[in-house]
Scaffold this motif. Structure first.
Motif, short mmCIF file in Angstrom:
data_model
loop_
_atom_site.label_atom_id
_atom_site.label_comp_id
_atom_site.label_asym_id
_atom_site.label_seq_id
_atom_site.Cartn_x
_atom_site.Cartn_y
_atom_site.Cartn_z
N LEU A 19 0.77 -0.83 -0.03
CA LEU A 19 -0.11 -0.24 -0.16
C LEU A 19 0.85 1.05 -0.19
O LEU A 19 0.26 2.50 -0.44
N ASN A 35 -3.41 8.26 1.07
CA ASN A 35 -4.71 7.64 1.74
C ASN A 35 -3.93 6.47 1.90
O ASN A 35 -3.62 6.08 3.07
N ASP A 36 -3.49 5.86 1.09
CA ASP A 36 -2.68 4.24 0.57
C ASP A 36 -1.82 4.59 1.03
O ASP A 36 -1.30 3.76 2.38
N VAL A 39 -2.63 5.12 5.39
CA VAL A 39 -2.97 3.77 5.75
C VAL A 39 -2.15 2.64 5.65
O VAL A 39 -1.87 1.84 6.46
N GLY A 40 -1.45 2.40 4.99
CA GLY A 40 -0.68 1.20 5.06
C GLY A 40 0.82 1.84 5.77
O GLY A 40 1.16 0.60 6.16
N LEU A 71 -9.00 0.41 9.53
CA LEU A 71 -8.76 0.42 7.94
C LEU A 71 -8.95 -0.52 7.06
O LEU A 71 -8.54 0.08 5.89
N GLY A 72 -8.80 -1.41 7.56
CA GLY A 72 -9.35 -2.24 5.87
C GLY A 72 -10.59 -2.58 5.28
O GLY A 72 -10.83 -1.62 4.08
N TRP A 74 -11.86 0.97 5.62
CA TRP A 74 -11.84 1.99 5.28
C TRP A 74 -10.83 2.18 3.61
O TRP A 74 -11.70 2.77 2.85
N LEU A 75 -9.89 1.09 3.59
CA LEU A 75 -9.62 0.80 1.92
C LEU A 75 -10.66 0.05 1.24
O LEU A 75 -10.87 0.77 -0.39
N ALA A 78 -13.11 3.52 0.31
CA ALA A 78 -12.18 4.62 0.75
C ALA A 78 -12.34 6.04 -1.35
O ALA A 78 -12.34 6.34 -1.65
N ASP A 92 -7.19 -0.99 -4.25
CA ASP A 92 -7.76 -0.46 -3.18
C ASP A 92 -8.76 -1.85 -2.38
O ASP A 92 -9.08 -2.11 -0.80
N GLY A 96 -7.86 -3.81 0.82
CA GLY A 96 -9.46 -3.70 1.88
C GLY A 96 -10.15 -4.83 2.38
O GLY A 96 -9.94 -5.67 3.85
#
Length: 123
Positions: A19, A35-36, A39-40, A71-72, A74-75, A78, A92, A96
């Protein structure tokens, strides 16, 4: 930590690294890159903390695994919220789904392992 939980945590660690790199490889828009990458990085840090914090067969942090699962999710959402298209969108969505699944499993194993370790045998 159980063998399957180690594999799922390791998988999330690899996905966290992906990510961080994926937006640059796939040419994601600016908001998608940030974002990635964020989050990653958080997934990678939490998975690393859980891995380092475990000793022997003690389970990892259920809170940390729950955060990774969130978070997954959200991915997964997103790309639709932020308006991605094409390959970054599908990256994503797939990442995700896997991160949320692995994180949910790790949270479950952590909660069940903690519950079992608290119980005392009835004599």
């Amino acid at each position: 930590m159980y063998a399957t939980a180690k594999l799922t945590a390791g998988g999330n660690g690899i996905l966290g690294c992906w990510l961080i790199a994926a937006p640059f490889v796939l040419g994601a828009p600016a908001i998608g890159r940030w974002n990635d990458v964020v989050v990653g990085a958080v997934v990678l840090l939490v998975v690393g903390y859980n891995r380092v914090g475990t000793t022997g067969r003690h389970p990892a942090s259920a809170t940390g695994a729950g955060l990774v699962a969130t978070l997954g999710l959200w991915l997964l959402l997103a790309p639709f919220v932020l308006g991605f298209e094409g390959l970054p969108l599908w990256n994503d969505v797939v990442a995700g789904t896997v991160v949320a699944s692995f994180g949910s499993y790790d949270a479950y194993v952590s909660a069940v392992g903690r519950e079992r370790s608290v119980r005392t045998p009835v004599e």
